[in-house]
Design an enzyme around this catalytic site. Structure first.
Site, PDB file in Angstrom:
ATOM      1  N   TRP A 151       1.263   7.409   8.057  1.00 37.49           N
ATOM      2  CA  TRP A 151       0.125   8.235   8.247  1.00 37.49           C
ATOM      3  C   TRP A 151      -1.156   7.527   9.031  1.00 37.49           C
ATOM      4  O   TRP A 151      -2.089   7.965   9.490  1.00 37.49           O
ATOM      5  CB  TRP A 151      -0.566   8.835   7.028  1.00 37.49           C
ATOM      6  CG  TRP A 151      -0.572   7.941   6.094  1.00 37.49           C
ATOM      7  CD1 TRP A 151       0.519   7.653   4.798  1.00 37.49           C
ATOM      8  CD2 TRP A 151      -1.487   6.684   5.562  1.00 37.49           C
ATOM      9  NE1 TRP A 151       0.275   6.853   3.988  1.00 37.49           N
ATOM     10  CE2 TRP A 151      -0.956   6.220   4.489  1.00 37.49           C
ATOM     11  CE3 TRP A 151      -2.401   6.511   6.078  1.00 37.49           C
ATOM     12  CZ2 TRP A 151      -1.676   5.118   3.702  1.00 37.49           C
ATOM     13  CZ3 TRP A 151      -3.291   5.322   5.463  1.00 37.49           C
ATOM     14  CH2 TRP A 151      -2.830   4.664   4.190  1.00 37.49           C
ATOM     15  N   ASN A 152      -0.932   6.144   9.175  1.00 37.03           N
ATOM     16  CA  ASN A 152      -2.127   5.362   9.595  1.00 37.03           C
ATOM     17  C   ASN A 152      -2.223   5.469  11.140  1.00 37.03           C
ATOM     18  O   ASN A 152      -3.457   5.894  11.739  1.00 37.03           O
ATOM     19  CB  ASN A 152      -2.169   3.837   9.327  1.00 37.03           C
ATOM     20  CG  ASN A 152      -0.939   3.168   9.508  1.00 37.03           C
ATOM     21  OD1 ASN A 152       0.169   3.714   9.565  1.00 37.03           O
ATOM     22  ND2 ASN A 152      -1.127   1.962   9.752  1.00 37.03           N
ATOM     23  N   LYS A 175      10.750  12.084  11.327  1.00 36.82           N
ATOM     24  CA  LYS A 175      10.429  12.636  10.015  1.00 36.82           C
ATOM     25  C   LYS A 175       8.895  12.142   9.936  1.00 36.82           C
ATOM     26  O   LYS A 175       8.807  10.811   9.701  1.00 36.82           O
ATOM     27  CB  LYS A 175      11.033  12.025   8.922  1.00 36.82           C
ATOM     28  CG  LYS A 175      10.939  12.929   7.750  1.00 36.82           C
ATOM     29  CD  LYS A 175       9.665  13.242   7.053  1.00 36.82           C
ATOM     30  CE  LYS A 175       9.368  11.956   6.231  1.00 36.82           C
ATOM     31  NZ  LYS A 175       7.947  12.255   5.775  1.00 36.82           N
ATOM     32  N   GLY A 228       6.414   1.613   7.831  1.00 37.10           N
ATOM     33  CA  GLY A 228       5.714   2.016   6.554  1.00 37.10           C
ATOM     34  C   GLY A 228       5.599   0.974   5.651  1.00 37.10           C
ATOM     35  O   GLY A 228       5.583  -0.366   6.115  1.00 37.10           O
ATOM     36  N   GLU A 250       9.177  -1.775  10.717  1.00 37.08           N
ATOM     37  CA  GLU A 250       7.976  -2.620  11.070  1.00 37.08           C
ATOM     38  C   GLU A 250       7.159  -2.376   9.470  1.00 37.08           C
ATOM     39  O   GLU A 250       6.912  -1.293   9.379  1.00 37.08           O
ATOM     40  CB  GLU A 250       7.267  -1.988  12.058  1.00 37.08           C
ATOM     41  CG  GLU A 250       6.310  -2.994  12.740  1.00 37.08           C
ATOM     42  CD  GLU A 250       5.080  -2.687  12.168  1.00 37.08           C
ATOM     43  OE1 GLU A 250       4.383  -3.254  11.203  1.00 37.08           O
ATOM     44  OE2 GLU A 250       4.118  -1.580  12.478  1.00 37.08           O
ATOM     45  N   LEU A 251       7.013  -3.308   8.967  1.00 39.46           N
ATOM     46  CA  LEU A 251       6.427  -3.183   7.600  1.00 39.46           C
ATOM     47  C   LEU A 251       5.123  -3.802   7.244  1.00 39.46           C
ATOM     48  O   LEU A 251       4.287  -3.850   8.175  1.00 39.46           O
ATOM     49  CB  LEU A 251       7.401  -3.661   6.244  1.00 39.46           C
ATOM     50  CG  LEU A 251       8.874  -3.163   6.724  1.00 39.46           C
ATOM     51  CD1 LEU A 251       9.931  -4.059   5.686  1.00 39.46           C
ATOM     52  CD2 LEU A 251       9.037  -1.920   6.571  1.00 39.46           C
ATOM     53  N   CYS A 284      -1.367  -1.873   9.373  1.00 45.22           N
ATOM     54  CA  CYS A 284      -0.434  -2.970   9.002  1.00 45.22           C
ATOM     55  C   CYS A 284      -0.962  -4.297   9.255  1.00 45.22           C
ATOM     56  O   CYS A 284      -0.574  -5.452   8.602  1.00 45.22           O
ATOM     57  CB  CYS A 284       0.856  -2.732   9.566  1.00 45.22           C
ATOM     58  SG  CYS A 284       0.945  -2.583  11.250  1.00 45.22           S
ATOM     59  N   GLU A 381      -0.608  -6.434  -0.318  1.00 47.05           N
ATOM     60  CA  GLU A 381      -1.141  -5.457   0.693  1.00 47.05           C
ATOM     61  C   GLU A 381      -1.935  -4.462   0.148  1.00 47.05           C
ATOM     62  O   GLU A 381      -1.614  -3.504  -0.653  1.00 47.05           O
ATOM     63  CB  GLU A 381      -0.137  -4.818   1.509  1.00 47.05           C
ATOM     64  CG  GLU A 381      -0.567  -3.912   2.766  1.00 47.05           C
ATOM     65  CD  GLU A 381       0.290  -3.403   3.637  1.00 47.05           C
ATOM     66  OE1 GLU A 381       1.312  -2.840   3.058  1.00 47.05           O
ATOM     67  OE2 GLU A 381       0.189  -3.765   4.802  1.00 47.05           O
TER      68      GLU A 381
HETATM   69  P1  NAI Z   1       5.816   4.850   2.806  1.00 44.47           P
HETATM   70  O1  NAI Z   1       6.327   3.752   3.204  1.00 44.47           O
HETATM   71  O2  NAI Z   1       6.587   5.537   1.617  1.00 44.47           O
HETATM   72  O3  NAI Z   1       5.849   5.954   3.701  1.00 44.47           O
HETATM   73  C1  NAI Z   1       6.099   6.033   5.250  1.00 44.47           C
HETATM   74  C2  NAI Z   1       7.294   6.853   5.724  1.00 44.47           C
HETATM   75  O4  NAI Z   1       8.418   6.978   4.864  1.00 44.47           O
HETATM   76  C3  NAI Z   1       6.548   8.528   5.605  1.00 44.47           C
HETATM   77  O5  NAI Z   1       6.901   9.319   6.529  1.00 44.47           O
HETATM   78  C4  NAI Z   1       7.419   8.819   4.181  1.00 44.47           C
HETATM   79  O6  NAI Z   1       7.654   9.851   4.085  1.00 44.47           O
HETATM   80  C5  NAI Z   1       8.719   8.173   4.538  1.00 44.47           C
HETATM   81  N1  NAI Z   1       9.521   7.983   3.238  1.00 44.47           N
HETATM   82  C6  NAI Z   1       9.018   7.604   1.865  1.00 44.47           C
HETATM   83  N2  NAI Z   1      10.147   7.526   1.156  1.00 44.47           N
HETATM   84  C7  NAI Z   1      11.357   7.502   2.053  1.00 44.47           C
HETATM   85  C8  NAI Z   1      12.595   7.394   1.479  1.00 44.47           C
HETATM   86  N3  NAI Z   1      13.099   7.349   0.359  1.00 44.47           N
HETATM   87  N4  NAI Z   1      13.604   7.645   2.780  1.00 44.47           N
HETATM   88  C9  NAI Z   1      12.913   7.819   4.156  1.00 44.47           C
HETATM   89  N5  NAI Z   1      12.008   8.065   4.183  1.00 44.47           N
HETATM   90  C10 NAI Z   1      10.906   7.805   3.277  1.00 44.47           C
HETATM   91  O7  NAI Z   1       4.229   4.655   2.718  1.00 44.47           O
HETATM   92  P2  NAI Z   1       3.112   5.580   1.865  1.00 44.47           P
HETATM   93  O8  NAI Z   1       3.691   6.040   0.616  1.00 44.47           O
HETATM   94  O9  NAI Z   1       2.608   6.700   2.823  1.00 44.47           O
HETATM   95  O10 NAI Z   1       2.044   4.578   1.616  1.00 44.47           O
HETATM   96  C11 NAI Z   1       2.379   3.608   0.657  1.00 44.47           C
HETATM   97  C12 NAI Z   1       1.979   2.120   1.062  1.00 44.47           C
HETATM   98  O11 NAI Z   1       2.434   1.761   2.203  1.00 44.47           O
HETATM   99  C13 NAI Z   1       0.370   2.110   1.656  1.00 44.47           C
HETATM  100  O12 NAI Z   1      -0.373   1.846   0.375  1.00 44.47           O
HETATM  101  C14 NAI Z   1       0.681   0.715   2.204  1.00 44.47           C
HETATM  102  O13 NAI Z   1       0.217  -0.215   1.571  1.00 44.47           O
HETATM  103  C15 NAI Z   1       1.629   0.842   2.937  1.00 44.47           C
HETATM  104  N6  NAI Z   1       1.890   1.377   4.305  1.00 44.47           N
HETATM  105  C16 NAI Z   1       2.071   0.599   5.180  1.00 44.47           C
HETATM  106  C17 NAI Z   1       2.143   0.830   6.634  1.00 44.47           C
HETATM  107  C18 NAI Z   1       2.390   0.140   7.808  1.00 44.47           C
HETATM  108  O14 NAI Z   1       1.976   0.386   9.089  1.00 44.47           O
HETATM  109  N7  NAI Z   1       2.991  -1.040   7.555  1.00 44.47           N
HETATM  110  C19 NAI Z   1       1.763   2.205   6.916  1.00 44.47           C
HETATM  111  C20 NAI Z   1       1.756   3.332   5.813  1.00 44.47           C
HETATM  112  C21 NAI Z   1       1.512   2.788   4.559  1.00 44.47           C
END
Ligand code: NAI
Ligand code: MG
Length: 488
Positions: A151-152, A175, A228, A250-251, A284, A381
């Site tokens: 979402w960022n 997605k 994510g 990309e984490l 990130c 993080e």
């Molecule tokens: P998330 O990593 O869970 O979500 C990112 C994407 O993955 C979303 O589209 C979500 O619906 C999808 N997703 C979630 N579970 C999945 C699964 N089992 N299989 C396939 N797709 C799946 O991140 P979330 O919950 O939005 O944020 C949680 C933490 O993640 C944040 O507090 C932050 O620390 C980190 N984050 C890091 C980002 C980065 O750019 N590296 C971006 C967003 C969040």
């Protein structure tokens, strides 16, 4: 309230179950639209449409040059709609319009750049070591690509993935994050109107554990490209491994921003603020650990607190606003939680630390000093406007602290000593090192992480290879029929 439907095979449609979920405006803290809640049936429809488009029909028949021209047209489409798309993004994720407008306009470059590469994807003719044979190699699209975004920076990170994927000739099912689905749906429709054939770019909105997981597991998906959290990245990697799917991940990060005493301190403090408070720390590459050499520690902290303390929080659409809201209620709670954790660990609060009393999810720019590298606030993080300041004595100690992390995404080095700049750039284990700048990105430079920050690189010429398979073709041009029981 506005409704946003799925986009599958060139058409907008409701989810199979006819269900919806709300998406919030983080500035107001209230829902502003309803998003179709996709199901595994919708995922299957989208992946099958993508698979068809890959093998037959207008996309499969396009020459590489025509594909490149189409991508460049998509870039122009982004430019033409940059303002609307940026406004939509701000409404849904709360980032500043001033940053988003520039960012959305800039992402056209990804389509221009990878459009230019589409007809430069070439196989080769190896100088064979065997007489009577000729061999050549082809580079073919890896297949249907699952793209999962956070979402960022929904549109920017989407462009990083779909521009090279489309240049390679792949088809895609996206997605987007359940918190920011609208802009991706709108962009897919705009691309369709600009001539992208049905089935090439599909969007299934919904939640990660159902739509996201079903997409990663789908047998016709051959590659997963994800940005994510590392927790979700690990789950996706494990799931994809079962069917030997390709992955790019990309984490997260806990990037060190390192200020030496010989640095231009004004520039360094500006870079420190940009590193952690821009985008309200929700990036990130956030420079969430500020390593400061002891001789200038107090001066740097003083200037930093002064500059960050005047940052204007408010409406992200207002061009005077510098710090917007946190995008989601869960993230807001997480950021406040980490502020409590840092306090209990004994870090000293030098600025902020409170939720700001407004409609939306605001947290003050927050600075902790006296942080030790072993504290959770230095290791985990936060993904919010919370900075951990850690003192160091010399170069060796700076490198040691910088690498005392399971992440390795970005790093900043602030120094006026050119030799030191090169030494630090060599030694730090991270995908990007910025010297006397921070948070600079381009479509031209590889981006990604060491260690738990991910797998693979996005951007630059090599990123196309992540969406290609190599094939070797052997032709007998006169070799005799030999002993069938030995290798030729
Ligand atoms: P998330 O990593 O869970 O979500 C990112 C994407 O993955 C979303 O589209 C979500 O619906 C999808 N997703 C979630 N579970 C999945 C699964 N089992 N299989 C396939 N797709 C799946 O991140 P979330 O919950 O939005 O944020 C949680 C933490 O993640 C944040 O507090 C932050 O620390 C980190 N984050 C890091 C980002 C980065 O750019 N590296 C971006 C967003 C969040
Ligand atoms: Mg939202």
């Amino acid at each position: 309230m506005q409704h946003y439907e799925l986009f599958i095979d060139g058409e907008s449609r409701e989810a199979t179950d006819g269900e919806w979920f709300p998406t919030d405006n983080p500035y107001l803290g209230t829902p502003w639209a309803q998003i179709a809640k996709g199901t595994s049936q919708d995922v299957d429809d989208a992946v099958r449409a993508a698979d068809r488009a890959l093998r037959t029909g207008p996309w499969a028949e396009l020459t590489a040059s025509a594909r490149g021209a189409l991508l460049r047209r998509l870039g122009d489409t982004v430019t033409a709609h940059a303002r609307d798309l940026a406004e939509l993004e701000v409404r849904d994720n709360g980032k500043l319009f001033t940053e988003m407008h520039g960012q959305v306009a800039y992402l056209a470059e990804w389509f221009h750049y990878y459009g230019g590469l589409a007809d430069k994807i070439e196989g080769s003719v190896p100088p064979l070591d065997k007489k009577g044979y000729f061999a050549y190699t082809r580079k073919e699209p890896v297949g249907v690509v699952a793209v999962i975004t956070p979402w960022n920076s929904p549109l920017l990170l989407l462009a990083w993935k779909i521009a090279p994927a489309l240049a390679a000739g792949c088809t895609v099912v996206v997605k987007p994050s359940e918190f920011t689905s609208a802009s991706t749906l709108v962009l897919a429709r705009l691309f369709h109107e600009a001539g992208l054939p049905p089935g090439v770019l599909n969007v299934v909105t919904g939640f990660g554990q159902d739509v996201g997981a079903a997409l990663v597991e789908h047998p016709l998906v051959r590659k997963v490209s994800f940005t994510g959290s590392d927790a979700t990245g690990r789950r996706i990697n494990e799931s994809a491994a079962r069917d030997f799917k390709h992955v790019s991940l990309e984490l997260g990060g806990k990037s060190p921003n390192i200020v030496f005493a010989d640095a231009d301190l004004e520039a360094a403090v500006n870079g420190a603020v940009s590193g952690i408070f821009a985008a309200t720390g929700q990036t990130c590459i956030a420079g969430s650990r500020l390593l400061v050499q002891t001789g200038v520690h107090d001066e740097v902290v003083g200037r930093l607190v002064e500059l960050a303390g005047t940052a204007r929080m408010g409406d992200p659409m207002d061009e005077a606003t510098q710090v917007g809201p946190i995008t989601t209620p869960a993230q807001y709670a997480k950021v406040l939680d980490y502020i409590g954790i840092a306090r209990r660990e004994g870090a000293r609060l030098a600025l902020g630390g409170r939720a700001a009393a407004r409609g939306g999810w605001f947290v003050e720019p927050t600075v902790f000093t006296g942080v030790h590298s072993s504290m959770r606030i230095a290791q985990e993080e936060v993904f919010g406007p919370v900075l951990a300041v850690i003192p160091f004595e010399d170069e060796d100690e700076a490198v040691e602290i910088a690498d005392d992390s399971r992440y390795g995404l970005g790093a900043g080095v602030w120094t006026s000593d050119i030799g030191r700049a090169f030494r630090m750039a060599d030694l730090i284990r991270s995908g990007t090192v910025w010297v006397n700048t921070y948070r600079a990105v381009s479509y031209l430079t590889p981006f990604g992480g060491f260690k738990d920050s991910g797998l693979g690189r996005e951007n630059g010429i090599a990123a196309v290879a992540a969406y290609l398979e190599d094939k070797s073709v052997w032709i007998n041009t006169g070799a005799p029929t030999g002993n069938p029981f030995v290798l030729r």
